[in-house]
Design a protein around this motif. Structure first.
Motif, PDB file in Angstrom:
ATOM      1  N   LYS A1020       1.020  -1.218  -0.198  1.00 26.80           N
ATOM      2  CA  LYS A1020       0.107  -0.011   0.028  1.00 26.80           C
ATOM      3  C   LYS A1020       0.878   1.107  -0.064  1.00 26.80           C
ATOM      4  O   LYS A1020       1.536   1.550   0.998  1.00 26.80           O
ATOM      5  N   SER A1022      -0.532   4.468  -0.701  1.00 25.55           N
ATOM      6  CA  SER A1022      -1.494   5.403   0.029  1.00 25.55           C
ATOM      7  C   SER A1022      -2.725   4.837   0.060  1.00 25.55           C
ATOM      8  O   SER A1022      -3.133   3.910  -0.453  1.00 25.55           O
ATOM      9  N   GLY A1023      -3.575   5.670   0.999  1.00 28.25           N
ATOM     10  CA  GLY A1023      -4.734   5.093   1.283  1.00 28.25           C
ATOM     11  C   GLY A1023      -5.112   5.304   2.868  1.00 28.25           C
ATOM     12  O   GLY A1023      -4.325   5.681   3.535  1.00 28.25           O
ATOM     13  N   ASN A1062      -7.984   2.287 -11.355  1.00 28.67           N
ATOM     14  CA  ASN A1062      -7.194   2.737 -12.356  1.00 28.67           C
ATOM     15  C   ASN A1062      -5.709   2.300 -12.266  1.00 28.67           C
ATOM     16  O   ASN A1062      -5.293   1.977 -11.216  1.00 28.67           O
ATOM     17  N   THR A1063      -4.985   2.197 -13.333  1.00 30.03           N
ATOM     18  CA  THR A1063      -3.736   1.729 -13.675  1.00 30.03           C
ATOM     19  C   THR A1063      -2.977   2.813 -13.825  1.00 30.03           C
ATOM     20  O   THR A1063      -2.895   3.682 -14.782  1.00 30.03           O
ATOM     21  N   THR A1064      -1.835   3.027 -12.994  1.00 28.71           N
ATOM     22  CA  THR A1064      -0.811   4.261 -13.197  1.00 28.71           C
ATOM     23  C   THR A1064       0.780   3.588 -13.186  1.00 28.71           C
ATOM     24  O   THR A1064       1.005   2.550 -12.747  1.00 28.71           O
ATOM     25  N   GLU A1066       4.185   4.201 -11.486  1.00 31.73           N
ATOM     26  CA  GLU A1066       4.760   5.186 -10.482  1.00 31.73           C
ATOM     27  C   GLU A1066       6.140   5.513 -10.706  1.00 31.73           C
ATOM     28  O   GLU A1066       6.781   6.574 -10.395  1.00 31.73           O
ATOM     29  N   CYS A1075      -4.815   2.150  -8.446  1.00 33.07           N
ATOM     30  CA  CYS A1075      -5.441   2.723  -7.529  1.00 33.07           C
ATOM     31  C   CYS A1075      -6.986   2.041  -7.459  1.00 33.07           C
ATOM     32  O   CYS A1075      -7.788   2.233  -8.378  1.00 33.07           O
ATOM     33  N   LEU A1077     -10.586   2.318  -6.088  1.00 34.64           N
ATOM     34  CA  LEU A1077     -11.358   3.522  -5.671  1.00 34.64           C
ATOM     35  C   LEU A1077     -12.538   2.736  -4.784  1.00 34.64           C
ATOM     36  O   LEU A1077     -13.330   1.857  -5.587  1.00 34.64           O
ATOM     37  N   ASP A1082      -9.642   5.484  -1.093  1.00 38.18           N
ATOM     38  CA  ASP A1082      -8.988   5.100  -2.252  1.00 38.18           C
ATOM     39  C   ASP A1082      -7.557   4.488  -2.023  1.00 38.18           C
ATOM     40  O   ASP A1082      -6.898   5.268  -1.325  1.00 38.18           O
ATOM     41  N   THR A1084      -4.021   3.029  -2.860  1.00 37.70           N
ATOM     42  CA  THR A1084      -3.054   2.941  -4.279  1.00 37.70           C
ATOM     43  C   THR A1084      -2.083   1.783  -3.726  1.00 37.70           C
ATOM     44  O   THR A1084      -1.295   1.907  -2.808  1.00 37.70           O
ATOM     45  N   SER A1086       0.838  -1.119  -5.033  1.00 34.39           N
ATOM     46  CA  SER A1086       1.761  -1.683  -5.943  1.00 34.39           C
ATOM     47  C   SER A1086       2.379  -3.021  -5.649  1.00 34.39           C
ATOM     48  O   SER A1086       2.131  -3.458  -4.631  1.00 34.39           O
TER      49      SER A1086
END
Length: 1712
Positions: A1020, A1022-1023, A1062-1064, A1066, A1075, A1077, A1082, A1084, A1086
């Protein structure tokens, strides 16, 4: 009258006169007895008036004498005087007045008796002539009371005996001739008496004479025949026999007629079949003959044509010979002329040259002539040397001319052709597939599905991409593209990373040695031009060899977690005693693709850095996919202590948190590793030693896998050594190496076309083979493991590999694969082969030994998993080429909309998987009834309504695991499954088997969603706050679950709570991130597999949204004016109605307001369709209505996150109580700046002195403390050891001395907390928490250490076991310490991460239950808990018993439960070890039974009666210990029979076979079997309506009346009383001790407890003193059960003493 009787009969024997003249009583001796009569009023009662009939008769008589005699009666009755003397009135005899007169007349006793007799006779004539006697059972008119004397008197007085005798003497059976002949006509012999000619009387006599031969006591009357009872019985028996004979005759004739008719019909049919068959055969033969003639014609014609052709050919050859001869002669003549011309010119030239020489010689000196001759000789020698070398080269080439297949064998050893997945013993849990593998199907390579067409490349211009051109453009310095045999001073290509530079030179050295261009080093030497960093750089690759398959989890944790016995594998496994049974534990210790600390590292270490390769993010589809992909290794520990072998388990990306509450981060590109430079021998990772070809190959490939930038360098080095290589051996070795590398990793886009061009010049079949491997590797990506043995075999044959995949229905499918084959390709091939339509969720699984893990159906390479299996086998000491791995095709995950009706084949495979999972224990049911229902459904699917014992037994063996069959007998399972099958609704409704299979699949889907999940390991970023930042995401059809490594659920999300994904990207370090949601925040996340996770979640969300019927309104819509539109408020639930009226593409759908039930059109932008198939819960609806700020607190409340506190240590405590650290001179010299030793911090070295200074003066305790610390190191995995010890042995070494010596307890606490301080090894920390948990439950620390221990635990509340440790610590402070170290059950429980300890308790009625037992549970507490759970009236008198293989021991109420168990098992182990030798394991059972029989009244506590009292008393009764009458035995036998047969009277015929279970053993022969049967059946019928439970209570009520109720009996041999027999029976009860004669059951002696002065026992004797200790008599006996007698006497005496003390206490209180 009385006086007359006295005078006449006074002297008779049968008359009894009155005693005096005043009495009116007299008696008469009847045959049945004396009857007394009262003469008072006797005459009046018996005076009889003249009957009216006689009066009328006399009146009508013509005899005057009679009329005169009865004149008074006639006048008083018939003639009445009137006033008129002439008138005579005659009264009608039927007049009313006469009736009234007769009514007034008093009836006498005789008339009453006569009337009663008349009415009785009328009744009897109407009914059947049976004798009726009414007998009163008692005089009190009470039920269930039978007076034998009264009933016997009534039978005698009523004349019943005499009646029976008369009846037997007569002829009770009487038939008329017609009736007799009609019934027994079948017995008549017509040849003796023909009924057509003879009379019926003679026919009847003939029948009787024939049948009743020798029984002549029958008579013939005028119209009837008179028979006795036994005559009638004999006639009936003979009649039945004759009827059976006649019935058989009729059946025989009918069957003969039937089968004769059937035979004639079949004969006619056979004739028709023969006719047509002969016609068909004749036609077929005609065709064969016709074809033969056609072939004969063709043969003849071919011979004719051949003859003609041969003649023409001979003619052409003759013509060709003439023509060629002419041309040859012409050519020879031309050449001859040319030669003559050439000779002429040559001779002329030579002559001129000789002439010129003669002229020159005339002018040369002698010295010049000598010089010229010398040059000629030198030139001649040079030519001879060149010829000699040429011959040697040719000979060497000839000797090295071996095939490429032989070359592969010479490099890697003999490689046999095998089918992958069929070697060795099957993995644990899958043995049944080996036996069922009867059908092996193969998939031809032509049947494989067409691969996705890659963009066609232009291979025509590959000539422009020569390797020489690439070398001239990119090679550094003066490096060329041709073969050399020297070490490089710099890499061929440029590398920015210094680590890549060093690694390139190392790989070049290994390649030269692989090709044979450099010799192998004989011993460890420092190679010139190679730095220490170069030699040790290979460690990141070499360490890959020793990896364990600790990441292989899945079915092994689900199948084998609770197995007590495991089948030994063919290859010995390295024991891992500290493994826990969590599903996710092994996720944290899986293999990594990067470098790691080697297992051989020693104490004095140097530090170097290795650049870390960026692992490839590889797709997977399952939780166990996580287990085989590349990971970055965590940094090595920064302490100076050595890393032992046992710490080789690679850390997870779910890392340990440091002591300062900051996560231990990894260096982004470099890894620090420590190594000993003085101990780099053959066992170390150094390359300065001889290596096998396989080791060299693994090193080369390992570098390419780990370091992406080295791949082009490796390909260039191999190609360089193949260019212009004249050594055939080196040349072929190079192509073998290149072909293997092409199957593992692809080159870069810069070099690929040059490599393709170079491959075209490959020898033999290598060109096409290497080109295809390169194409496949480029398409499917880089591998993660070195080549497997199967790939070496494929290199030898240049053909695809064959692997065997087992489908769950038992089929084994062989299919071709190559090095780049992925699980997706194989799953697609298998789905096509088995014609599977619903392919989603089916994955490929790999099994090895007891481990199973999933490859999914994505881009995971199959050969990587096989290579890992081979490495695991090698680690365990086996042969890699014989690794016993298996591949399975199984269901992994369900869709939320799964429908079993869509694909029957899919349902069939899942059903087979469920059956296999139930058998091997993968799928567990909480209730036994669930197992039973599943087995019953399986029986119905396999055999329909057939429930024969064999079929039921087979179904039970298919479904029920072995441990359950051991706990409850197989016969009981068969019985309950057969009952469930008979009661199943599918049987009565004749449900189809496919629908029953679908029910089982749906049950498994609902029951075990976590077992059908895909798992992804994430971090994790963030969240919302969670207790862990690194966890596992489980996705199944129910939703998304966050789990930690201990299976604890951190957060659960249903799909309606997920808004989107959502795929980002980093960055390069973090890789991909997703991410998530949700309504709860939310997140995030990895990880290397987050893309797969996002893809799966997106698919589920889109599929659910498409099928959903529920939506929530996003804004308010008030359309009350127009009924076409739906009105709703914000946040209301809208039910979507799908029809063709409104189209969603146009922005409108039809919906219904769930609150108002109104229907109308709804705009799509005003609602949010919820991804769910069921109505959303209130929680989801409330979250949807909350604002984002209000949702923030929801996740914190659910997860219960705790604020982090800096973890406390023993640093402060050590200042005052720890000894001074020792000074190591050698260490100070080596590391001058090293910090002083910190005794309170984790260390991996054993201690030589205890930590506490108060123990230093005691050498014995100091030695025990040091041994305990070594055991702690071994338990936590921080100390290498060759001889593995079990966890119980280690805990004994740790806690055993501390339980005996209180001084050592603080030392143990300090040692454990020391090893848990600043310990970054997660596995070691887990084991440390286990030890601390055990320690807190055994004994508390001292007051000085208590405060620090509490702080240590409270500061680590985030740990799972911290809270439990605090609770156990508080409990140990309140109670006494334990006396013995932990029991095996406690160790096993904490090893399984279970803080609750459950133990199975058995009951006398063959039932069992599991009860929770804590470490501090005493025996009396457990007894009370069991009594409360069973709802017993009182727990008094009950006790816990432990049964071992040879003894049953009672436990003391005041002892701890586990201390008592430990004491008994240790004692049994010692006794067995002394007897048999060696270490043994003791099995035991724990029973709960009544021990002391006081205050036991049957019927007061029904539960206790049924569970305990009845099953404990029944064996005593059947062994014949009690004294009872025959009537009591019959009554009890009827009760026992009712318990077995219930109300089934058909079982009465089985009574003779069941006598041993109904009657005491010594009384079975007291009556015959038929007598027993009749008596028991009669008593059984009297007990009609009684239930089984009531029968048990009734049995106890009967036994309760006996004095021996509740006694414990012992057969002993006595030697002290000569008047007693040698063998006596001793009964111990609440009354005392009774000595009984074993045969007569007479009481020989009775001794109350107050008369027994003393007693003692041993293993073979029991002694007691009767009376007082001085003058008392001793009773000596020999028995092996003396310990039981001793314990029972002690318990009864203690019971009475407690009661006396309680009474005295009450009296004292009353007096006060």
């Amino acid at each position: 009258m009385l006086q007359k009787m006295n005078q006449v009969h006074g002297k008779g024997d049968i008359y009894i006169p009155p005693k005096n003249n005043y009495e009116t009583h007299f008696g008469i001796h009847h045959f049945a007895g004396v009857v007394n009569y009262d003469s008072k009023g006797f005459l009046e009662k018996n005076r009889d008036a003249l009957s009216s009939d006689l009066i009328q008769l006399v009146e009508t008589s013509t005899n005057k004498l009679l009329k005169q005699t009865f004149n008074s009666e006639l006048s008083s009755n018939t003639i009445k005087s009137s006033t008129n003397p002439k008138m005579v009135i005659t009264v009608n005899k039927n007049s009313l007045r006469q009736a009234n007169d007769s009514k007034k007349r008093v009836l006498t006793l005789s008339s009453q008796f006569r009337q009663s007799l008349d009415s009785l006779m009328k009744t009897l004539t109407v009914c059947q002539p049976y004798f009726i006697r009414c007998i009163k059972p008692n005089d009190f008119k009470k039920p269930m009371l039978f007076d034998r004397e009264l009933c016997l008197r009534q039978l005698r007085y009523s004349g019943m005996m005499e009646t029976i005798r008369i009846r037997k003497a007569g002829y009770p059976v009487r038939y008329t001739f017609d009736e007799f002949l009609g019934r027994y006509r079948v017995l008549l012999k017509t040849f003796l008496c023909d009924p057509k000619t003879e009379s019926k009387e003679k026919c009847c006599e003939s029948i009787c004479e024939t049948v009743l031969t020798g029984e002549g006591d029958w008579k013939t009357g005028k119209t009837k025949i008179f028979l006795k009872d036994f005559h009638d019985t004999m006639l009936e028996l003979e009649r039945m026999k004759e009827l059976n004979v006649k019935a058989l005759l009729i059946q025989k004739v009918i069957r003969g007629y039937k089968y004769r008719k059937e035979f004639l019909r079949k004969k006619a049919s056979a004739l028709v079949i023969q006719k047509y068959w002969r016609g068909h055969k004749g036609r077929k033969l005609y065709k064969v003959v016709q074809l033969g003639f056609a072939r004969l014609q063709a043969q003849v014609r071919s011979r004719q044509l051949h003859f003609q052709y041969k003649k023409k050919r001979e003619a052409a050859i003759a013509l060709q010979a003439k023509a060629r001869g002419y041309l040859a002669r012409k050519e020879w003549k031309r050449k001859r002329d040319a030669v003559i011309l050439l000779q002429a010119h040559t001779r002329g030239m030579l002559a001129r040259k000789a002439l010129k020489k003669m002229k020159r010689d005339m002018y040369l000196s002698a010295k010049e002539k000598e010089e010229e001759e010398r040059l000629i000789l030198e030139r001649q020698k040079h030519l001879e040397e060149v010829l000699r070398q040429k011959k040697e080269m040719e000979a060497k080439t000839q000797s090295e001319s071996i095939t490429d297949q032989e070359m592969v064998d010479s490099i890697f050893g003999f490689l046999p052709t095998v089918v992958g997945g069929q070697e060795g013993q099957a993995p644990v849990g899958f043995e049944n597939f080996e036996g069922k593998r009867t059908v092996t199907e193969e998939i031809d390579i032509d049947d494989l599905p067409m691969e996705e067409e890659l963009p066609k490349e232009d291979y025509d211009d590959l000539d422009e991409y020569s390797f020489s051109k690439f070398a001239s453009m990119y090679f550094q310095g003066a490096a060329t593209a041709t073969h050399i045999r020297q070490r490089l001073r710099q890499p061929l290509l440029y590398h920015e990373d210094e680590g890549d530079v060093v690694a390139s030179l190392t790989v070049w050295w290994i390649i030269l040695r692989f090709l044979g261009d450099l010799p192998e080093p004989k011993k460890h030497v420092q190679v010139q031009g190679t730095s220490t960093q170069d030699r040790f750089l290979v460690q990141d690759v070499m360490s890959r060899k020793d990896r364990r398959l600790s990441h292989m989890v899945g079915l092994d944790q689900r199948v084998l977690r609770n197995k007590k016995e495991r089948k030994p594998s063919t290859v010995p496994e390295e024991p891992t005693p500290n493994r826990k049974g969590s599903i996710f534990t092994d996720l944290l210790t899986r293999n990594r693709k990067a470098s790691a600390v080697p297992s051989e590292a020693a104490s004095n270490q140097k530090i170097y850095t290795v650049p870390e390769g960026n692992p490839r993010a590889r797709k997977g589809s399952t939780f166990t996919d996580l287990l085989t992909r590349n990971r970055k290794a965590s940094s090595a520990q920064d302490t100076g202590s050595p890393r032992p072998i046992s710490s080789l388990r690679k850390p997870s990306i779910i890392m340990e948190e440091s002591e300062d509450q900051t996560e231990v981060s990894k260096p982004p590109t470099l890894q620090t590793v420590k190594e000993d430079s003085d101990v780099m021998t053959e066992e170390g990772p150094t390359l300065d030693r001889p290596l096998t070809s396989l080791e060299k190959l693994h090193i080369i490939v390992g570098y390419a896998i780990v370091r992406r930038d080295l791949r082009d360098e490796i390909y260039c080095q191999i190609c360089k050594q193949l260019q212009d290589n004249n050594n055939r051996n080196s040349y072929f070795r190079g192509w073998i190496l290149l072909s293997l590398c092409l199957g593992i990793f692809p080159p870069s886009d810069r070099f690929i076309r040059y490599l393709q061009s170079f491959i075209r010049s490959a020898p033999g079949g290598y060109a096409s083979y290497c080109a295809e491997r390169l194409r496949r590797t480029v398409m499917n990506g880089v591998r993660g493991e070195p080549p497997a043995w199967m790939e070496l075999q494929a290199t030898k044959t240049k053909k695809p590999m064959i692997v065997s995949v087992t489908v769950m229905d038992g089929r084994s499918i062989n299919l071709p694969v190559d090095s780049a084959s992925t699980s997706k390709e194989i799953c697609q091939v298998l789905a096509n082969k088995v014609k599977l339509k619903d392919t989603f969720g089916f994955s490929l699984y790999v099994a090895l030994y007891e481990k199973v893990w999933a490859l999914g159906s994505g881009r995971e390479h199959v050969m990587d998993a096989i290579s890992q299996c081979e490495q695991e086998v090698k680690r365990r000491g086996g042969q890699e080429q014989h690794a016993p791995w298996r591949l399975f095709f199984r269901k992994e995950v369900f869709t939320p909309w799964h429908d079993c009706k869509e694909d029957k084949i899919s349902t069939e495979l899942i059903y087979k998987q469920i059956i296999h999972g139930l058998k091997c224990g993968e799928y567990q049911c909480e209730k036994e009834d669930d197992f039973v229902q599943l087995a019953a459904k399986h029986l119905y699917i396999q055999h329909g309504s057939d429930s024969s014992p064999e079929k039921v037994k087979a179904a039970v063996q298919d479904c029920v695991k072995s441990s359950l069959l051991e706990d409850k007998s197989e016969d009981k399972w068969v019985q309950i499954v057969s009952t469930a099958h008979a009661q199943g609704p599918y049987l009565s409704s004749r449900q189809k088997t496919d629908s029953v299979k679908a029910e089982m699949v749906d049950y498994a889907r609902e029951k075990w969603p976590m077992f059908f999940s895909r798992f992804f390991e994430v971090v994790k970023l963030s969240g919302p706050p969670l207790p862990k930042s690194k966890f596992i995401v489980a996705i199944n059809w129910t939703g998304i679950t966050f789990l930690d490594e201990r299976e604890k659920r951190l957060l659960e999300l249903s799909f309606p709570e997920v808004i989107g994904v959502n795929t980002t990207r980093e960055g390069k370090v973090s890789g991909h991130a997703v991410c998530l949601l949700t309504l709860k925040g939310d997140f995030t996340l990895s990880g290397s597999t987050v893309e797969d996770m996002a893809e799966l979640v997106t698919m589920f969300l889109s599929g659910l949204t498409e099928r959903s019927q529920y939506a929530v309104s996003l804004k308010e819509a008030d359309k009350q004016d127009d009924p076409t539109f739906l009105s709703f408020k914000k946040g209301e639930l809208i039910i979507i109605i799908k029809d063709e009226e409104l189209s969603q593409e146009r922005g409108w759908i039809k919906g219904q307001n769930e609150r108002t039930k109104q229907t109308g059109a709804v705009p799509t932008e005003a609602i949010l369709i919820l991804p769910t198939l069921s109505k959303p819960t209130k929680e989801v609806m409330s979250l949807l209505n909350l604002s984002p700020n209000q949702r923030k607190d929801v996740i914190q409340k659910e997860t219960g996150t705790v604020e982090r506190i800096a973890p406390a240590t023993l640093k402060e405590f050590s200042v005052e109580y720890f000894r001074q650290p020792t000074k190591d001179v050698n260490r100070q010299v080596i590391s001058r700046n090293a910090a002083p030793e910190r005794l309170w911090v984790n260390s991996r070295e054993p201690i030589r002195q205890p930590l506490l200074k108060k123990l230093a003066s005691n050498s014995e305790l100091s030695h025990k403390a040091c041994l305990a610390f070594t055991a702690i190191l071994k338990y936590m995995g921080d100390y290498p050891t060759k001889q593995m010890q079990s966890p119980l042995e280690l805990t004994d070494q740790i806690f055993g001395p501390a339980t005996q010596n209180e001084v050592l307890r603080d030392e143990i606490y300090c040692q454990i907390m020391k090893q848990m301080t600043h310990n970054n090894n997660r596995f070691s920390m887990e084991q440390g928490w286990q030890l601390l948990w055990l320690c807190c439950g055994l004994f508390p620390p001292s007051q000085s250490l208590l405060r620090h221990t509490k702080r240590f635990l409270e500061s680590r509340r985030r740990e799972t076991l911290a809270t439990d440790c605090l609770q156990r610590l508080q409990s140990s402070l309140r109670m006494e310490p334990r006396k013995l170290p932990p029991h095996q059950v406690e160790v096993d429980a904490i090893q399984q991460n279970s803080t609750q300890i459950f133990h199975k308790i058995h009951f006398p009625n063959d039932t069992e239950e599991v009860f929770e037992v804590a470490t501090s549970t005493r025996i009396r507490d457990l007894i009370q808990n069991i009594s409360n759970k069973l709802e017993l009236t009182s727990a008094d008198g009950f006790s816990i018993f432990v049964k071992t293989h040879d003894k049953v021991l009672s436990l003391n109420d005041t002892d701890y439960f586990f201390d008592s168990l430990r004491q008994i098992t240790d004692w049994s182990k010692k006794a067995t070890r002394v007897k048999d030798g060696g270490t043994v394991s003791i099995s035991y059972l724990v029973f709960f039974m009544r021990k002391l029989w006081f205050n036991v009244i049957p019927g007061r506590d029904t539960e206790a009666d049924i569970i305990f009292h009845f099953p404990q008393e029944l064996p005593k009764y059947l062994r014949g210990y009690h004294v009872c009458t025959r009537e009591e035995m019959v009554n009890i036998a009827a009760l026992l029979f009712r318990m077995k047969a219930s109300n089934d009277k058909n079982q009465i015929v089985m009574i003779p076979k069941m006598l041993k279970e109904l009657v005491p053993a010594d009384q079975v022969k007291a009556m015959s079997e038929n007598e027993w049967k009749k008596s028991i059946a009669a008593s059984y019928n009297k007990q009609a309506g009684m239930t089984v439970e009531e029968a048990k209570v009734a049995f106890l009520k009967v036994v309760y009346r006996w004095p021996t109720f509740g006694c414990a009996f012992f057969e002993v041999k006595q030697t002290s009383e000569p008047s007693f027999p040698d063998i006596v029976r001793i009964a111990i009860s609440k009354q005392g001790l009774t000595i009984i004669h074993p045969k007569t059951k007479d009481v020989l002696a009775n001794h109350p407890f107050n008369r027994i002065a003393n007693w003692c026992s041993g293993s073979t004797y029991f002694h007691m003193t009767i009376g007082n200790l001085v003058k008392g008599s001793k009773f000596l006996c020999e028995t092996s059960l003396g310990y039981k007698m001793d314990d029972l006497l002690t318990s009864y005496v203690n019971m009475y003493l407690r009661e006396r003390r309680a009474v005295q206490t009450r009296n004292q209180r009353f007096n006060m």
